[in-house]
Scaffold this active site. Sequence first.
Site, PDB file in Angstrom:
ATOM      1  N   LYS A 161       0.188   4.157  -0.896  1.00  0.00           N
ATOM      2  CA  LYS A 161      -0.395   5.290   0.361  1.00  0.00           C
ATOM      3  C   LYS A 161      -0.302   6.706  -0.620  1.00  0.00           C
ATOM      4  O   LYS A 161       0.192   6.531  -1.766  1.00  0.00           O
ATOM      5  CB  LYS A 161      -0.248   5.570   1.564  1.00  0.00           C
ATOM      6  CG  LYS A 161      -0.147   4.537   2.415  1.00  0.00           C
ATOM      7  CD  LYS A 161       0.107   4.544   3.810  1.00  0.00           C
ATOM      8  CE  LYS A 161       0.043   3.514   4.830  1.00  0.00           C
ATOM      9  NZ  LYS A 161      -0.318   3.084   6.219  1.00  0.00           N
TER      10      LYS A 161
ATOM     11  N   GLU B  38      -4.837  -4.441  10.517  1.00  0.00           N
ATOM     12  CA  GLU B  38      -4.134  -3.524  11.018  1.00  0.00           C
ATOM     13  C   GLU B  38      -3.692  -2.614  12.014  1.00  0.00           C
ATOM     14  O   GLU B  38      -5.590  -1.733  12.346  1.00  0.00           O
ATOM     15  CB  GLU B  38      -3.549  -2.802   9.764  1.00  0.00           C
ATOM     16  CG  GLU B  38      -3.558  -2.929   8.414  1.00  0.00           C
ATOM     17  CD  GLU B  38      -3.244  -1.883   7.259  1.00  0.00           C
ATOM     18  OE1 GLU B  38      -2.248  -2.549   7.083  1.00  0.00           O
ATOM     19  OE2 GLU B  38      -3.684  -1.145   7.137  1.00  0.00           O
TER      20      GLU B  38
ATOM     21  N   HIS C 133      -9.584   1.025   5.104  1.00  0.00           N
ATOM     22  CA  HIS C 133      -8.078   1.476   5.751  1.00  0.00           C
ATOM     23  C   HIS C 133      -8.232   1.868   6.580  1.00  0.00           C
ATOM     24  O   HIS C 133      -8.960   3.040   6.498  1.00  0.00           O
ATOM     25  CB  HIS C 133      -6.658   2.117   4.769  1.00  0.00           C
ATOM     26  CG  HIS C 133      -5.464   1.962   5.560  1.00  0.00           C
ATOM     27  ND1 HIS C 133      -4.946   2.857   5.741  1.00  0.00           N
ATOM     28  CD2 HIS C 133      -4.560   1.382   4.865  1.00  0.00           C
ATOM     29  CE1 HIS C 133      -4.121   2.214   6.895  1.00  0.00           C
ATOM     30  NE2 HIS C 133      -3.221   1.994   6.040  1.00  0.00           N
TER      31      HIS C 133
ATOM     32  N   SER D  64       3.562  -1.501  10.408  1.00  0.00           N
ATOM     33  CA  SER D  64       6.175  -1.751  10.684  1.00  0.00           C
ATOM     34  C   SER D  64       6.183  -2.838  10.400  1.00  0.00           C
ATOM     35  O   SER D  64       7.133  -3.378  10.692  1.00  0.00           O
ATOM     36  CB  SER D  64       6.093  -1.382  11.997  1.00  0.00           C
ATOM     37  OG  SER D  64       4.921  -0.348  12.134  1.00  0.00           O
TER      38      SER D  64
ATOM     39  N   ASN E  62       1.128  -1.305  -0.470  1.00  0.00           N
ATOM     40  CA  ASN E  62       0.125   0.308  -0.019  1.00  0.00           C
ATOM     41  C   ASN E  62       0.957   1.334   0.023  1.00  0.00           C
ATOM     42  O   ASN E  62       1.418   1.414   1.104  1.00  0.00           O
ATOM     43  CB  ASN E  62      -1.126  -0.456   1.103  1.00  0.00           C
ATOM     44  CG  ASN E  62      -1.685   1.343   1.244  1.00  0.00           C
ATOM     45  OD1 ASN E  62      -1.997   1.868   0.956  1.00  0.00           O
ATOM     46  ND2 ASN E  62      -2.001   1.412   2.611  1.00  0.00           N
TER      47      ASN E  62
ATOM     48  N   GLU F 104      -7.126   4.743   7.394  1.00  0.00           N
ATOM     49  CA  GLU F 104      -6.569   6.169   7.240  1.00  0.00           C
ATOM     50  C   GLU F 104      -7.859   6.868   6.983  1.00  0.00           C
ATOM     51  O   GLU F 104      -7.616   7.741   6.863  1.00  0.00           O
ATOM     52  CB  GLU F 104      -5.373   6.214   6.737  1.00  0.00           C
ATOM     53  CG  GLU F 104      -4.060   6.062   7.637  1.00  0.00           C
ATOM     54  CD  GLU F 104      -2.618   5.555   6.445  1.00  0.00           C
ATOM     55  OE1 GLU F 104      -2.789   5.337   5.525  1.00  0.00           O
ATOM     56  OE2 GLU F 104      -2.098   5.010   7.492  1.00  0.00           O
TER      57      GLU F 104
ATOM     58  N   GLY G  56       3.210   2.717  10.819  1.00  0.00           N
ATOM     59  CA  GLY G  56       4.206   3.254  10.492  1.00  0.00           C
ATOM     60  C   GLY G  56       4.780   4.049  12.066  1.00  0.00           C
ATOM     61  O   GLY G  56       5.114   5.116  11.918  1.00  0.00           O
TER      62      GLY G  56
HETATM   63  P1  13P Z   1       3.437   0.694   7.509  1.00  0.00           P
HETATM   64  O1  13P Z   1       3.937  -0.779   7.231  1.00  0.00           O
HETATM   65  O2  13P Z   1       4.209   1.988   7.017  1.00  0.00           O
HETATM   66  O3  13P Z   1       3.424   0.440   9.357  1.00  0.00           O
HETATM   67  O4  13P Z   1       2.118   0.519   7.280  1.00  0.00           O
HETATM   68  C1  13P Z   1       1.104  -0.250   7.291  1.00  0.00           C
HETATM   69  C2  13P Z   1      -0.250   0.119   6.151  1.00  0.00           C
HETATM   70  O5  13P Z   1      -0.982   0.899   6.899  1.00  0.00           O
HETATM   71  C3  13P Z   1      -0.202  -0.707   5.670  1.00  0.00           C
HETATM   72  O6  13P Z   1      -2.056  -0.581   4.815  1.00  0.00           O
END
Ligand code: 13P
Length: 254
Positions: A11, A162, A94, A208, A9, A96, A168
């Site tokens: 983003k 997640e 997601h 992560s 992903n 976010e 992140g």
């Molecule tokens: P990270 O791998 O940067 O922690 O992000 C995970 C994520 O949100 C994937 O959709």
Amino acid sequence: MRTPIIAGNWKMNKTVSEARELVSEMIPFLKDVQGVTTVLCPPASALLPIAAMLEGTDIGLGAQNMHWEANGAYTGELAPAMVSEFGQYVILGHSERREYFGETDETVNKKVHAAQANGLIPIVCVGETLEENEANQTSAIVSRQIQAGLAGVKSDLVIAYEPIWAIGTGRAATSEMANATIKIIREVLADIFGNEVAQGIRILYGGSVKGSNAAEYFAQSDIDGALIGGAALKADDFVKIVYVSRAEVMKGNS
Ligand code: 13P
């Protein structure tokens, strides 16, 4: 045996030229890789050019979001058929999108229906906040997200667990913790689809994951791959995660 999925992903990262550069670094290592499904989810602007680059490879392509309506006055949105022109997958719900763009279990549910109706495989994201985790609400939260988000849908989907506090932050859930929650998710899926079908649904861990810690997750009984954020923006790290997942499958088969 569930074939693992490693999905990147990206983003809101990478212009088209940057996306092309990243994918051209990955293709030689991923184009013929067997025993694992790889999926790239670049920003919407890069879907068309990356689809062209992936033609003739086994690498899948997905969007990071879409609307549930077929068309209309929804400024800024992509319709399901617009995504399915280029990709086979779509990330839905997601955290976010839930946090910054008002996504709810109800909108996720409409989107899952629309994705499946358009031949797309949804990657449905669920996960709890740090406060919910510390209050021992993880199981209740993810169960609600799965039950409401998947009401009335077909089983052609992928789930990504997640934990929001692990995204992140570099603070990944331990593989045992992730596996325990994923087992709960599989039980909820069994309530919805029946046990046999639930055993075949891929459930990914996200938060992560890097080349250096991926093996621990894939060694767990119920973790069927990963949804990768930051590490998907580095060709060597993403390729390493794909290869590690494949090595775990080979181990399991031998
Ligand atoms: P990270 O791998 O940067 O922690 O992000 C995970 C994520 O949100 C994937 O959709």
